[in-house]
Design a protein around this motif. Structure first.
Motif: not given
Length: 302
Positions: A197-198, A201, A221, A225, A275
């Motif tokens: 997600g990091n 995003g 982000a 997630a 995310g």
């Protein structure tokens, strides 16, 4: 969230105070009273903020009215729908007692602290050496034009920088809340959802977010997630979390996303939404994998 367990004299069976007849009714009444006070307080603040908005027509005041209203609704739903029976309070108490004693929770908490303190210290050192925040981001951060030119490593490092103390502390405490819980409940594999997600995003923000932004900072982000992973997993796996806790986490994510969008001109809303979606997809993959594994193991001859 109190991990206290008690037992009757000469008994070895320790339980939350809500399980003991003489305490259960009293604690339930106290819970409802405290919840009523909390909801009333937040709702009152929301009404005052809305009144100020009607008087000043300030968008920021209106944003605060919306956020305060959401908080009041979230507390009310959790208290009067999810925790409206003594069994709900007991289940929530046992969950937090388990978290308090779980080794995975303690390990994850320590890792989150070390991670955020470490990235904060590194950013301060780099800013001191390079002279400013802008110079640090131009050199090491996720600058969209540089990423498009082939410097793909920036999407890995860049999100760990933050725009200021408020941004840093917000992400720090959000990660400190959800990170250890997700790790304790779903295991260290949750780190994958955070990192994915990091990464995805900010890329989503770059291509689908506001054209006014030319760079990206912050681990929000990845935090979203984790919220997406936890909330979706609680929907897919009955009994994974105590009653209403998944919904409470969903409210926290919603309030954070809406608040950021309303209060900040440079909010990375596309990154936050993507995310959360990444985390939700990871939960679906995890659940499907567990189901297939269980069926495969059950079909093997003994």
């Amino acid at each position: 969230m109190n991990p206290l367990l008690v037992a009757a004299p000469e008994s070895t069976r320790f339980t939350p105070p809500t399980c003991i007849d003489r305490f259960g009714g009293v604690l339930m009444k106290r819970h409802l009273v405290m919840a009523t006070i909390a909801v009333s307080a937040w709702a009152t603040l929301a009404v005052f903020a809305f009144g100020a908005f009607l008087h000043t027509h300030s968008p920021q005041t209106g944003a605060y009215a919306v956020i305060l209203s959401f908080i009041a609704v979230a507390i009310g739903i959790d208290a009067f729908a999810s925790l409206n029976k003594i069994e709900g309070l007991t289940e929530r108490a046992l969950f937090f007692y388990w978290l308090h004693s779980a080794r995975h929770f303690k390990v994850a908490f320590a890792i989150c602290v070390v991670l955020m303190v470490g990235v904060g210290a590194i950013q301060l050192i780099l800013q001191k050496r390079l002279g400013s925040f802008d110079s640090t981001i131009k050199t090491y951060g996720l600058v969209f034009s540089d990423f498009r030119d082939g410097q793909l490593w920036r999407v890995i490092i860049g999100p760990f920088f933050h725009s200021g103390p408020a941004h840093y502390l917000t992400n720090f405490f959000m990660l400190l809340f959800v990170g250890p819980i997700v790790w304790a409940v779903l295991g260290p594999a949750s780190v994958f959802a955070f990192l994915l997600g990091n990464t995805l995003g900010p890329i989503t923000q770059m291509y689908f977010g506001s054209a006014a932004l030319d760079s990206y900072v912050g681990v929000s982000a990845g935090v979203f997630a984790l919220f997406g992973l936890l909330v979706t997993s609680s929907l897919l796996e009955k009994g994974l979390l105590p009653k209403g806790f998944g919904l409470l986490c969903a409210w926290m994510a919603l309030i954070s996303a809406v608040g950021t969008e309303l209060l900040l001109a440079n909010a990375a809303t596309a990154a936050h939404v993507s995310g959360f979606v990444v985390g939700a997809m990871c939960a679906c993959v995890r659940t499907a994998t567990n189901v297939l594994r269980a069926r495969w193991e059950g079909s093997e001859p003994i």
